[in-house]
Design a protein around this motif. Sequence first.
Motif, PDB file in Angstrom:
ATOM      1  N   THR A  58      34.540  43.411  26.388  1.00 45.98           N
ATOM      2  CA  THR A  58      35.225  44.512  27.060  1.00 45.98           C
ATOM      3  C   THR A  58      34.653  44.758  28.461  1.00 45.98           C
ATOM      4  O   THR A  58      35.121  45.625  29.184  1.00 45.98           O
ATOM      5  N   ASP A  59      33.623  43.975  28.812  1.00 46.71           N
ATOM      6  CA  ASP A  59      33.054  44.077  30.161  1.00 46.71           C
ATOM      7  C   ASP A  59      33.955  43.423  31.212  1.00 46.71           C
ATOM      8  O   ASP A  59      33.789  43.668  32.409  1.00 46.71           O
ATOM      9  N   VAL A  60      34.890  42.598  30.792  1.00 48.85           N
ATOM     10  CA  VAL A  60      35.748  41.880  31.753  1.00 48.85           C
ATOM     11  C   VAL A  60      36.938  42.773  32.142  1.00 48.85           C
ATOM     12  O   VAL A  60      37.735  43.145  31.279  1.00 48.85           O
ATOM     13  N   PRO A  61      37.054  43.136  33.425  1.00 51.21           N
ATOM     14  CA  PRO A  61      38.178  43.995  33.815  1.00 51.21           C
ATOM     15  C   PRO A  61      39.513  43.257  33.742  1.00 51.21           C
ATOM     16  O   PRO A  61      39.591  42.078  34.080  1.00 51.21           O
ATOM     17  N   VAL A  62      40.537  43.972  33.286  1.00 51.75           N
ATOM     18  CA  VAL A  62      41.879  43.389  33.199  1.00 51.75           C
ATOM     19  C   VAL A  62      42.818  44.199  34.086  1.00 51.75           C
ATOM     20  O   VAL A  62      42.991  45.407  33.885  1.00 51.75           O
ATOM     21  N   TYR A  63      43.395  43.542  35.058  1.00 55.40           N
ATOM     22  CA  TYR A  63      44.320  44.201  35.993  1.00 55.40           C
ATOM     23  C   TYR A  63      45.753  43.877  35.598  1.00 55.40           C
ATOM     24  O   TYR A  63      46.118  42.700  35.451  1.00 55.40           O
ATOM     25  N   LYS A  64      46.546  44.916  35.425  1.00 59.25           N
ATOM     26  CA  LYS A  64      47.946  44.713  35.050  1.00 59.25           C
ATOM     27  C   LYS A  64      48.768  44.431  36.305  1.00 59.25           C
ATOM     28  O   LYS A  64      48.888  45.288  37.171  1.00 59.25           O
ATOM     29  N   GLY A  65      49.299  43.216  36.400  1.00 62.09           N
ATOM     30  CA  GLY A  65      49.920  42.773  37.648  1.00 62.09           C
ATOM     31  C   GLY A  65      51.429  42.886  37.682  1.00 62.09           C
ATOM     32  O   GLY A  65      52.004  43.917  37.306  1.00 62.09           O
ATOM     33  N   ASP A 102      45.053  48.255  43.997  1.00 64.48           N
ATOM     34  CA  ASP A 102      45.486  46.923  44.393  1.00 64.48           C
ATOM     35  C   ASP A 102      44.589  45.875  43.731  1.00 64.48           C
ATOM     36  O   ASP A 102      43.393  46.099  43.589  1.00 64.48           O
ATOM     37  N   LEU A 103      45.171  44.740  43.377  1.00 61.59           N
ATOM     38  CA  LEU A 103      44.377  43.637  42.814  1.00 61.59           C
ATOM     39  C   LEU A 103      43.262  43.240  43.786  1.00 61.59           C
ATOM     40  O   LEU A 103      42.137  42.931  43.380  1.00 61.59           O
ATOM     41  N   TYR A 104      43.586  43.259  45.060  1.00 59.72           N
ATOM     42  CA  TYR A 104      42.620  42.899  46.108  1.00 59.72           C
ATOM     43  C   TYR A 104      41.327  43.711  45.981  1.00 59.72           C
ATOM     44  O   TYR A 104      40.227  43.163  46.029  1.00 59.72           O
ATOM     45  N   ASP A 105      41.467  45.022  45.807  1.00 56.37           N
ATOM     46  CA  ASP A 105      40.280  45.895  45.731  1.00 56.37           C
ATOM     47  C   ASP A 105      39.417  45.528  44.523  1.00 56.37           C
ATOM     48  O   ASP A 105      38.199  45.506  44.608  1.00 56.37           O
ATOM     49  N   LEU A 106      40.069  45.247  43.416  1.00 50.17           N
ATOM     50  CA  LEU A 106      39.310  44.910  42.209  1.00 50.17           C
ATOM     51  C   LEU A 106      38.576  43.576  42.371  1.00 50.17           C
ATOM     52  O   LEU A 106      37.404  43.447  41.994  1.00 50.17           O
ATOM     53  N   ILE A 107      39.246  42.600  42.955  1.00 49.27           N
ATOM     54  CA  ILE A 107      38.590  41.304  43.159  1.00 49.27           C
ATOM     55  C   ILE A 107      37.407  41.480  44.105  1.00 49.27           C
ATOM     56  O   ILE A 107      36.309  40.968  43.851  1.00 49.27           O
ATOM     57  N   LYS A 108      37.608  42.227  45.165  1.00 48.44           N
ATOM     58  CA  LYS A 108      36.524  42.465  46.129  1.00 48.44           C
ATOM     59  C   LYS A 108      35.336  43.144  45.451  1.00 48.44           C
ATOM     60  O   LYS A 108      34.172  42.813  45.703  1.00 48.44           O
ATOM     61  N   LYS A 109      35.647  44.085  44.577  1.00 44.63           N
ATOM     62  CA  LYS A 109      34.586  44.838  43.897  1.00 44.63           C
ATOM     63  C   LYS A 109      33.786  43.922  42.966  1.00 44.63           C
ATOM     64  O   LYS A 109      32.559  43.975  42.919  1.00 44.63           O
ATOM     65  N   THR A 110      34.470  43.062  42.253  1.00 44.04           N
ATOM     66  CA  THR A 110      33.764  42.228  41.272  1.00 44.04           C
ATOM     67  C   THR A 110      33.127  40.990  41.926  1.00 44.04           C
ATOM     68  O   THR A 110      32.053  40.572  41.519  1.00 44.04           O
ATOM     69  N   ALA A 111      33.784  40.435  42.935  1.00 48.90           N
ATOM     70  CA  ALA A 111      33.244  39.213  43.556  1.00 48.90           C
ATOM     71  C   ALA A 111      32.177  39.544  44.595  1.00 48.90           C
ATOM     72  O   ALA A 111      31.372  38.696  44.960  1.00 48.90           O
ATOM     73  N   GLU A 112      32.204  40.773  45.087  1.00 54.00           N
ATOM     74  CA  GLU A 112      31.359  41.168  46.230  1.00 54.00           C
ATOM     75  C   GLU A 112      31.580  40.154  47.357  1.00 54.00           C
ATOM     76  O   GLU A 112      32.726  39.895  47.688  1.00 54.00           O
ATOM     77  N   ILE A 127      49.199  36.120  42.721  1.00 51.78           N
ATOM     78  CA  ILE A 127      48.313  35.484  43.709  1.00 51.78           C
ATOM     79  C   ILE A 127      49.065  35.262  45.027  1.00 51.78           C
ATOM     80  O   ILE A 127      48.483  35.396  46.101  1.00 51.78           O
ATOM     81  N   ALA A 128      50.358  35.006  44.946  1.00 47.21           N
ATOM     82  CA  ALA A 128      51.141  34.906  46.187  1.00 47.21           C
ATOM     83  C   ALA A 128      51.076  36.237  46.942  1.00 47.21           C
ATOM     84  O   ALA A 128      50.856  36.266  48.153  1.00 47.21           O
ATOM     85  N   LYS A 129      51.229  37.333  46.227  1.00 51.63           N
ATOM     86  CA  LYS A 129      51.169  38.656  46.871  1.00 51.63           C
ATOM     87  C   LYS A 129      49.786  38.922  47.440  1.00 51.63           C
ATOM     88  O   LYS A 129      49.646  39.478  48.531  1.00 51.63           O
ATOM     89  N   LEU A 130      48.770  38.523  46.694  1.00 49.27           N
ATOM     90  CA  LEU A 130      47.390  38.730  47.163  1.00 49.27           C
ATOM     91  C   LEU A 130      47.154  38.005  48.493  1.00 49.27           C
ATOM     92  O   LEU A 130      46.626  38.586  49.444  1.00 49.27           O
ATOM     93  N   LEU A 131      47.572  36.746  48.552  1.00 53.89           N
ATOM     94  CA  LEU A 131      47.356  35.958  49.776  1.00 53.89           C
ATOM     95  C   LEU A 131      48.235  36.468  50.919  1.00 53.89           C
ATOM     96  O   LEU A 131      47.828  36.478  52.073  1.00 53.89           O
ATOM     97  N   ARG A 132      49.427  36.901  50.561  1.00 52.13           N
ATOM     98  CA  ARG A 132      50.379  37.390  51.582  1.00 52.13           C
ATOM     99  C   ARG A 132      49.866  38.687  52.226  1.00 52.13           C
ATOM    100  O   ARG A 132      49.902  38.850  53.433  1.00 52.13           O
ATOM    101  N   ASP A 133      49.347  39.583  51.384  1.00 52.18           N
ATOM    102  CA  ASP A 133      48.989  40.917  51.890  1.00 52.18           C
ATOM    103  C   ASP A 133      47.538  41.040  52.350  1.00 52.18           C
ATOM    104  O   ASP A 133      47.189  42.023  52.990  1.00 52.18           O
ATOM    105  N   HIS A 134      46.697  40.073  51.984  1.00 56.93           N
ATOM    106  CA  HIS A 134      45.267  40.195  52.312  1.00 56.93           C
ATOM    107  C   HIS A 134      44.703  38.852  52.750  1.00 56.93           C
ATOM    108  O   HIS A 134      43.862  38.262  52.068  1.00 56.93           O
TER     109      HIS A 134
END
Length: 312
Positions: A58-65, A102-112, A127-134
């Motif tokens: 349950t430590d792994v965050p799950v983002y509903k996309g 945003d998915l971007y914020d969560l990835i940034k938080k976990t990947a540092e 992932i298309a949206k992630l690359l398009r917007d960030h």
Amino acid sequence: KVNIWLDCDVGNDDAMAVLLSLFHPKSNLLGISTCFGNTSLENCTNNTIRLLSTVGRTDVPVYKGAEFSLKSTRATTKMHGNQGLYSTDKLISSFEPITEGDLYDLIKKTAEDKQFVIVITGPQTNIAKLLRDHEDIISQIKEIVFMGGTSGFGNVTPNSEYNIYSDPEAAQFIIDTCKQHKLKLVMISLDLTYTCQLLEPLQQRIKNINTKFSDWCLEMLKEYQAAYKAQEFDYPPIHDPVAVFYALHPEMYILKPVYCAVDCESKLCYGRTVIDKKGVYGLEPTIQYARKVIVNEFWNHMIQAIQVAAKN
Ligand code: BDR
Ligand code: CA
């Protein structure tokens, strides 16, 4: 260790991809984003949560996309049953997905500021949206590995593979973006995953693990097999973990840089990946096409991951 962000539509074979990325000793799974696909976004997300809860992760965050493709469509498939995952009633659910932000914020938080690999095992909308917007995140991505496409027959239409067919525009956008930014894009197509079928002796090895969880895995996979038997093969190809395995063991694959484009126009071949393996068009390569994997090694690691999961 390899930092992995997994984007998936769990899914019976996606469930195997989740287990491999959770329990392979070289893997550091940062988090999971879910997408519509094998079933509704709601089901895909619940299936992911249930799987993680059951194996105590349950430590792994799950983002509903994404609920729909870039063009607001949702293709269907019959291979994964009504829930998208067989025998889900035997799994528990003990935490909630992330639905805000945003998915971007969560990835940034976990990947540092660490480099990470993105593995996509469903439609490529998130992932298309992630690359398009960030665009700024691109320099942090080591490579993108996806399960999708085919150079031959399709599995959802005569010419198209399900993940790409579900959002061809997203897939083409990712190809274009990777080319523009010189980001490595690895394609694990049906051509390869059809060589990774869950044959009888492999099922026996899962049976021998002999715990409640491994029994669940086998039960689920046998239902998946029944769905394949009714349509295509005697034994089910376990597509999605073959993409995760590349991220962890690239030395066990043979790649070839080739030109690939997605047909987003035609009626008959919508969603087809045109893969110029012989280089007849003389165009610059756009993907790294995986031609071969050491199949035995793939299974050894996959079964090992189930074994570790079963101890949790
Ligand atoms: C792909 O489509 C889905 O049904 C599977 O989970 C896999 O990702 C195979 O075409
Ligand atoms: Ca999938």
